[in-house]
Write an enzyme that holds these catalytic residues in place. Structure first.
Site, short mmCIF file in Angstrom:
data_model
loop_
_atom_site.label_atom_id
_atom_site.label_comp_id
_atom_site.label_asym_id
_atom_site.label_seq_id
_atom_site.Cartn_x
_atom_site.Cartn_y
_atom_site.Cartn_z
N ALA A 318 135.61 45.96 43.81
CA ALA A 318 134.92 44.99 44.67
C ALA A 318 134.89 43.63 44.00
O ALA A 318 134.85 43.53 42.77
CB ALA A 318 133.51 45.48 44.96
N PRO A 319 134.90 42.56 44.79
CA PRO A 319 134.79 41.21 44.22
C PRO A 319 133.47 41.04 43.47
O PRO A 319 132.47 41.69 43.80
CB PRO A 319 134.84 40.29 45.45
N GLY A 320 133.47 40.16 42.49
CA GLY A 320 132.25 39.88 41.75
C GLY A 320 132.34 40.30 40.30
O GLY A 320 133.33 40.89 39.86
N ILE A 321 131.29 40.00 39.57
CA ILE A 321 131.21 40.35 38.15
C ILE A 321 131.03 41.85 38.00
O ILE A 321 130.23 42.46 38.69
CB ILE A 321 130.05 39.59 37.48
N ARG A 322 131.79 42.45 37.11
CA ARG A 322 131.66 43.89 36.87
C ARG A 322 130.25 44.23 36.40
O ARG A 322 129.68 43.57 35.54
CB ARG A 322 132.67 44.36 35.82
N GLY A 323 129.69 45.30 36.96
CA GLY A 323 128.36 45.74 36.57
C GLY A 323 128.38 46.49 35.25
O GLY A 323 129.41 47.05 34.85
N ASP A 374 119.69 49.72 52.02
CA ASP A 374 119.63 51.17 52.06
C ASP A 374 120.91 51.73 51.46
O ASP A 374 121.99 51.16 51.62
CB ASP A 374 119.49 51.64 53.51
#
Length: 571
Positions: A318-323, A374
């Protein structure tokens, strides 16, 4: 005389149906109590009822599976037995008003027996046993109102039909407000063309509100028609708003809100009616909204399989900073993200895998006040291997190998969560150039944090990458691995000292939080920090957090209307 397989199948099928119906009666009893809790302003009892109703399913399922093990030795039965059991169960569902929910309950029983290793339509209802045709029971869930007279007469008829055991503060003023609001929405010609107003029979209760939900029918279109009611502190009734825009109804049924209490014996018909009002909502979202979250999972999976069959893109990160705790991926053409707990966490995350699961359970049981997404939990979730991109597969095998099982054709994920897809707030703010939209998003961020705190949840990690923004511009929190209840933290002032090492020598426990430091990490860029601090200075003040903590300790339940404040009737 020894029973033959057909007799045993009939008996077990009956046991499963009885277990479902017992569960649904329990569910219904709690749901029906919503009216009295609303009338009596019993808000703490309302929250307890929400938790109890969510817990019913697992308890009922465990009871039925235990009964089956007393009846048979499941793992000594062959394939033919289970195929026959499914047929026997289908025979019990003729004209059953909740047949679709009963099928999901049956799936849960089979899943529990086979430890979710078998996802096979010959054993369970991966696909529904029949197509539901909306309309057959429509008159059982709908009240229709005469529109041949005046608007005022119709409104009087509605308020006399839906009776509450508590008086109105000023019913005459409410009727005038309803009349005026509808006339502002529709001109004289449009009002004359209205041929029907339909309202669902069940009242939709949630938190401190009750909603009468329906539609205005005209020859060329229909409009939502929602009357929102609230109860005052002295237990009297007020009509708070008339909502006639799809956007308002969509937000009321948002995926970040607690489930409604809406009593019906015909959930499929109610969901079909709601789908007509909200064509952009998925069926599974509407079942979720009624509290049938297990069936929502079933309907989601069917929707997911259908989407897979009609698309060809690949799953990817998914796009974004890796968790640091979750590996998150998506199918670009599908509006869902998939989250897997990583095998190991960095030293900064002093938590366990079970702690993460508990955090997600806490959110499930809480009033999400429109600010927490949710989630649904799955085990042994199967993806076609050829649809999983190699970079994603490599990443999952690197960070979450204990959760991944590979076959020649499938990637089996032993445990994962699904969640509605949103644009990560950090990406939104990085790419947005309109200052008005930036201010709106940051204001939403501050409101989101405040409202979560008012719901007795401390978000923990408040970096803006852990929030998403919806297409309606609403900011939602979605990273739960550090949340806790408000009383589990101590909100402290930073020491006032000229000594630059004062903070280093301060005695700090893991439960201590220093809100004055929040401005340094919620958002990173200086001009964004300045806007957030201007809009929500309270977030950086320990007194704000201690006051919110005290309200939670006293059991105060805050009320946040899901619709815009401008829609509320003035008094």
């Amino acid at each position: 005389m020894t029973e033959n397989n057909t007799q045993i199948q009939a008996k077990v099928a009956y046991q499963i149906l009885q277990g479902f119906e017992k569960s649904y009666r329990w569910f219904t009893r709690i749901t029906r109590g919503a009216q009295e809790r609303f009338e009596q302003a019993q808000w703490q009892e309302t929250h307890k009822a929400v938790k109890e109703r969510i817990a019913i399913y697992e308890q009922s399922l465990s009871d039925v599976v235990a009964e089956i093990y007393q009846q048979i030795h499941p793992h000594q039965k062959d394939e033919a037995f289970w195929h026959g059991l499914k047929s026997a169960f289908m025979d019990t569902l003729d004209d059953h008003p909740q047949f679709e929910l009963a099928e999901t309950f049956y799936n849960s029983v089979i899943g529990r027996i086979f430890k979710h290793q078998r996802i096979d339509d010959s054993l369970m209802f991966v696909l529904p046993s029949r197509c539901f045709l909306p309309g057959r029971d429509r008159e059982k869930v709908i009240n229709a109102f005469d529109t041949s007279g005046t608007v005022r007469a119709m409104m009087e008829s509605i308020l006399s039909m839906y009776r509450f055991n508590t008086p109105f503060v000023d019913q005459e003023a409410d009727l005038q407000s309803l009349d005026r609001a509808l006339r502002q929405r529709l001109n004289r010609e449009q009002l004359a063309s209205v041929h029907t107003v339909e309202l669902l029979k069940p009242v939709f209760y949630r938190s401190k509100s009750a909603y009468l939900i329906g539609r205005i029918c005209m020859p060329d279109r229909t409009l939502p028609f929602v009357i929102a009611l609230v109860v005052t502190h002295d237990r009297r009734l007020i009509v708070d708003a008339l909502l006639t825009h799809r956007h308002d109804l969509s937000v009321i049924f948002g995926f970040a809100r607690a489930y409604f209490m809406a009593d019906t014996q015909y959930p499929a018909e109610v969901v079909a009616f709601l789908q007509e009002l909200l064509p952009n909502k998925k069926h599974f979202e509407l079942y979720n909204s009624l509290g049938h979250y297990k069936h929502g999972k079933t309907v989601f999976y069917r929707n997911f399989l259908n989407h897979l069959a009609n698309s060809d893109d690949q799953f990817e990160a998914a796009p974004g900073i890796r968790g640091l705790v979750m590996a998150v991926f998506h199918l670009p053409s599908y509006g869902i993200v998939f989250k897997i707990i990583k095998d190991e966490f960095p030293e900064s995350k002093k938590i366990t895998r079970e702690h993460v699961k508990e955090c997600y359970r806490l959110v499930k049981m809480s009033d999400r006040v429109g600010r927490m997404a949710d989630t649904h939990e799955y085990v042994n979730f199967r993806l076609p291997r050829h649809r999983v991109s190699q970079p994603l597969l490599d990443e999952l095998l690197d960070v979450a190998t204990s959760s991944i099982e590979l076959t020649e054709d499938e990637v089996i994920i032993k445990h994962l969560y699904i969640e509605r897809k949103m644009t990560p707030l950090n990406l939104y703010l990085d790419n947005e150039t309109d200052e008005t939209k930036i201010r709106h998003a940051l204001n939403e961020l501050g409101l989101c944090i405040k409202q979560i705190a008012a719901a007795n949840i401390f978000p923990g990690d408040m970096l803006h990458k852990n929030f998403g923004i919806t297409r309606h511009g609403r900011v939602i929190f979605y990273d739960y691995d550090e949340i806790c209840l408000m009383h589990e933290r101590t909100f402290r002032d930073l020491p006032k000292s000229d000594d630059p090492y004062a903070l280093d020598t301060l005695s700090v426990s893991p439960e201590d939080v220093f809100p004055e430091q929040f401005e340094h990490f919620i958002v990173g860029k200086r001009h964004l920090k300045a806007i957030l601090k201007e809009l929500h200075p309270e977030l950086m003040n320990p007194n704000f957090w201690r006051a919110a903590q005290e309200k939670s300790r006293r059991g105060e339940v805050q009320h946040f209307t899901p619709y815009d404040a401008s829609k509320r009737f003035t008094r």
